[in-house]
Design a protein around this motif. Structure first.
Motif, PDB file in Angstrom:
ATOM      1  N   UNK A 204      -2.688 -25.224  -8.369  1.00 17.41           N
ATOM      2  CA  UNK A 204      -3.625 -24.264  -7.756  1.00 17.41           C
ATOM      3  C   UNK A 204      -4.993 -24.871  -7.461  1.00 17.41           C
ATOM      4  N   UNK A 205      -5.525 -25.665  -8.388  1.00 16.47           N
ATOM      5  CA  UNK A 205      -6.830 -26.287  -8.149  1.00 16.47           C
ATOM      6  C   UNK A 205      -6.752 -27.362  -7.083  1.00 16.47           C
ATOM      7  N   UNK A 206      -5.654 -28.127  -7.057  1.00 16.59           N
ATOM      8  CA  UNK A 206      -5.469 -29.120  -6.003  1.00 16.59           C
ATOM      9  C   UNK A 206      -5.429 -28.455  -4.629  1.00 16.59           C
ATOM     10  N   UNK A 207      -4.689 -27.381  -4.548  1.00 18.46           N
ATOM     11  CA  UNK A 207      -4.545 -26.672  -3.277  1.00 18.46           C
ATOM     12  C   UNK A 207      -5.900 -26.163  -2.786  1.00 18.46           C
ATOM     13  N   UNK A 208      -6.692 -25.660  -3.691  1.00 18.49           N
ATOM     14  CA  UNK A 208      -7.999 -25.127  -3.311  1.00 18.49           C
ATOM     15  C   UNK A 208      -8.961 -26.236  -2.909  1.00 18.49           C
ATOM     16  N   UNK A 209      -9.000 -27.336  -3.669  1.00 16.72           N
ATOM     17  CA  UNK A 209      -9.976 -28.389  -3.398  1.00 16.72           C
ATOM     18  C   UNK A 209      -9.684 -29.151  -2.118  1.00 16.72           C
ATOM     19  N   UNK A 210      -8.400 -29.438  -1.861  1.00 18.15           N
ATOM     20  CA  UNK A 210      -8.041 -30.259  -0.705  1.00 18.15           C
ATOM     21  C   UNK A 210      -7.469 -29.443   0.450  1.00 18.15           C
ATOM     22  N   UNK A 211      -7.404 -28.125   0.310  1.00 28.47           N
ATOM     23  CA  UNK A 211      -6.883 -27.287   1.377  1.00 28.47           C
ATOM     24  C   UNK A 211      -5.423 -27.571   1.697  1.00 28.47           C
ATOM     25  N   UNK A 212      -4.608 -27.786   0.670  1.00 24.34           N
ATOM     26  CA  UNK A 212      -3.207 -28.147   0.874  1.00 24.34           C
ATOM     27  C   UNK A 212      -2.378 -26.918   1.230  1.00 24.34           C
ATOM     28  N   UNK A 213      -1.409 -27.116   2.107  1.00 22.27           N
ATOM     29  CA  UNK A 213      -0.485 -26.050   2.467  1.00 22.27           C
ATOM     30  C   UNK A 213       0.625 -25.955   1.420  1.00 22.27           C
ATOM     31  N   UNK A 214       1.358 -24.837   1.391  1.00 26.27           N
ATOM     32  CA  UNK A 214       2.503 -24.750   0.478  1.00 26.27           C
ATOM     33  C   UNK A 214       3.525 -25.861   0.695  1.00 26.27           C
ATOM     34  N   UNK A 215       3.714 -26.269   1.952  1.00 24.68           N
ATOM     35  CA  UNK A 215       4.651 -27.358   2.233  1.00 24.68           C
ATOM     36  C   UNK A 215       4.174 -28.654   1.582  1.00 24.68           C
ATOM     37  N   UNK A 216       2.885 -28.941   1.680  1.00 24.69           N
ATOM     38  CA  UNK A 216       2.344 -30.157   1.069  1.00 24.69           C
ATOM     39  C   UNK A 216       2.447 -30.102  -0.454  1.00 24.69           C
ATOM     40  N   UNK A 217       2.213 -28.933  -1.045  1.00 24.89           N
ATOM     41  CA  UNK A 217       2.385 -28.796  -2.492  1.00 24.89           C
ATOM     42  C   UNK A 217       3.838 -29.055  -2.876  1.00 24.89           C
TER      43      UNK A 217
END
Length: 453
Positions: A53-66
């Motif tokens: 969750x923090x990675x997604x928020x900081x780098x603006x990652x999409x669900x696919x990238x996660x």
């Protein structure tokens, strides 16, 4: 007689004997060391899930990238299982495991300094490369260090660590992430990995090179049927080809892959099942999900480890004991059907705990078999083939389960498929594997015992 000569003379037949009074405990120190390594392995694996969750928020990652970050580890880890087994048989446990342990820390350390998706993705690929030797190397090391009558408990120590990591790993990493931020989640596992690298560097030696191993304990290990040290006479590719033509290898591999299918189904879908079918909150599901894994840890150590060795030490037929636990554990895995017949969380956890406990009891027996059946220098190759198919199920089981649940809005058919897979595994363990005894040396290779006469 020198230790290498004694290793060559040592028989590989099962010897039912009690440890004499005053015998050293060096072998158990090595067993615990290997178990700690697997525990840290799994901390390295779960940190990405906790930090997502923090990675997604900081780098603006999409669900696919996660999703790609979640899967990157398994790509390199699974693909390298067979090659790394051959490398282990060529260069030995100590050298390969030292390099691997150092790279565990490097991989997590790279994420600490990451600036975006690409860096993290590359680090997870590297982690898969670094951890690929862990289970095959531990299987090979326990073959060197333990008599056949103690092999199951020694194997259970490191196999149970994988289960126990689900009980303590997520909370430990989560505490670091919530308190200090996601980079410290990876920083913590990097520090643990480097600490283990140093411990392994200073502690682990193969028995013939270990100055702290007493002559009395060495003799006990060898008389009990330890796997002879040394490399294969055949080339790694020739050895692999020889083993792939042997039915025992395929009996073990397909049987263990069936276990892997169900293990990864529970590992990936248990929290989702509790949320979707039992209508729990995410927090509550995490607490409930820890119960089956704790039961599995105890079953792994007590039944798959201590009880198996105890029965063999009392003189019971080795093949009968090991295969009874293998097959019995897989049958208990079918208890998952009970979870489909209840809407009560307590009863669902009861049935799932039985299923996971049965599978956990079978797992260390399965992992002990490569060192029990391999010709000299072939343990790593068998372990690599076995773990490749096991981890292939790590990719197949979550996807198949997701497709079934998505199409039916229920886990009932998904669990039915898992039961059918278990039945296939039971058939291969019972019929194809046969007796748990050494595979003959390849043509032209001189058996270890003959070489010393």
């Amino acid at each position: 007689m020198s230790p290498p000569e004694m290793a060559a003379v040592g028989t590989r037949q099962s010897v039912a004997m009690e440890a004499p009074p005053g015998l050293g405990r060096r072998r158990w120190s090595i067993g615990v060391l290997l178990g700690v390594g697997i525990l840290i392995n799994y901390f390295d694996r779960v940190n990405i899930s906790v930090a997502a969750p923090q990675l997604q928020q900081e780098f603006g990652l999409t669900p696919v990238e996660i999703g790609l970050l979640f899967s990157a580890f398994f790509w390199s880890y699974a693909i390298l299982q067979v090659p790394v087994g051959m490398v282990l048989d060529r260069f030995g446990v100590m050298t390969v495991s030292r390099v691997g342990a150092f790279l565990w820390g490097v991989a997590s350390g790279v994420v600490v300094l990451a600036t975006g998706f690409g860096t993290i993705f590359a680090a997870r690929i590297l982690l898969g490369v670094a951890e690929a030797p862990a289970f095959p190397a531990n299987s090979k090391a326990t073959g060197y260090w333990f008599p056949r009558a103690e092999r199951s408990l020694a194997t259970a120590i490191f196999d149970a660590a994988a289960k126990f990591s689900n009980v303590i790993g997520v909370p430990l990493v989560a505490l670091a992430v919530v308190t200090f931020g996601w980079r410290w989640g990876f920083g913590l596992t990097a520090l643990l990995s480097f600490a283990y690298f140093l411990a392994y560097w200073f502690i682990y030696r193969d028995p013939s090179a270990d100055a702290k191993l007493s002559r009395q304990e060495w003799d006990y290990i060898q008389r009990g049927g330890a796997t002879p040290e040394g490399t294969a006479e055949a080339s790694p590719f020739a050895m692999l080809g020889y083993l792939l033509r042997n039915r025992k290898v395929w009996g073990l591999t397909i049987g263990f892959a069936a276990y892997g299918y169900c293990f990864y189904l529970f590992l990936t879908w248990l929290p989702g099942y509790l949320v979707a079918e039992m209508h729990m909150s995410i927090i509550k599901s995490a607490g409930y999900a820890a119960i089956p894994w704790l039961c599995a840890t105890v079953s792994d150590l007590v039944v798959g480890g201590w009880l198996v060795d105890r029965m063999i030490a009392k003189g019971h037929d080795e093949t009968r004991v090991r295969k009874t636990v293998l097959v019995g554990g897989m049958i208990l895995g079918l208890a998952v059907f009970g979870a489909t017949a209840t809407t009560t969380p307590v009863w669902a956890i009861f049935w799932i705990s039985i299923a996971l406990s049965g599978l956990a009891a079978a797992a260390p027996v399965g992992w002990s078999i490569p060192s029990l059946i391999a010709p000299r220098g072939g343990t790593g190759a068998i372990g690599g083939v076995m773990n490749f198919f096991n981890n292939l199920m790590g990719a197949v089981a979550p996807v198949v389960t997701g497709l079934i649940v998505g199409a039916t809005n229920s886990f009932a058919i998904a669990f039915l498929v898992a039961g059918i897979v278990l039945l296939v595994g039971i058939f291969f363990y019972v019929v194809v594997l046969g007796r748990i005894e050494p595979i003959p040396e390849p043509d032209g290779a001189e058996p270890a015992s003959a070489a010393a006469l």
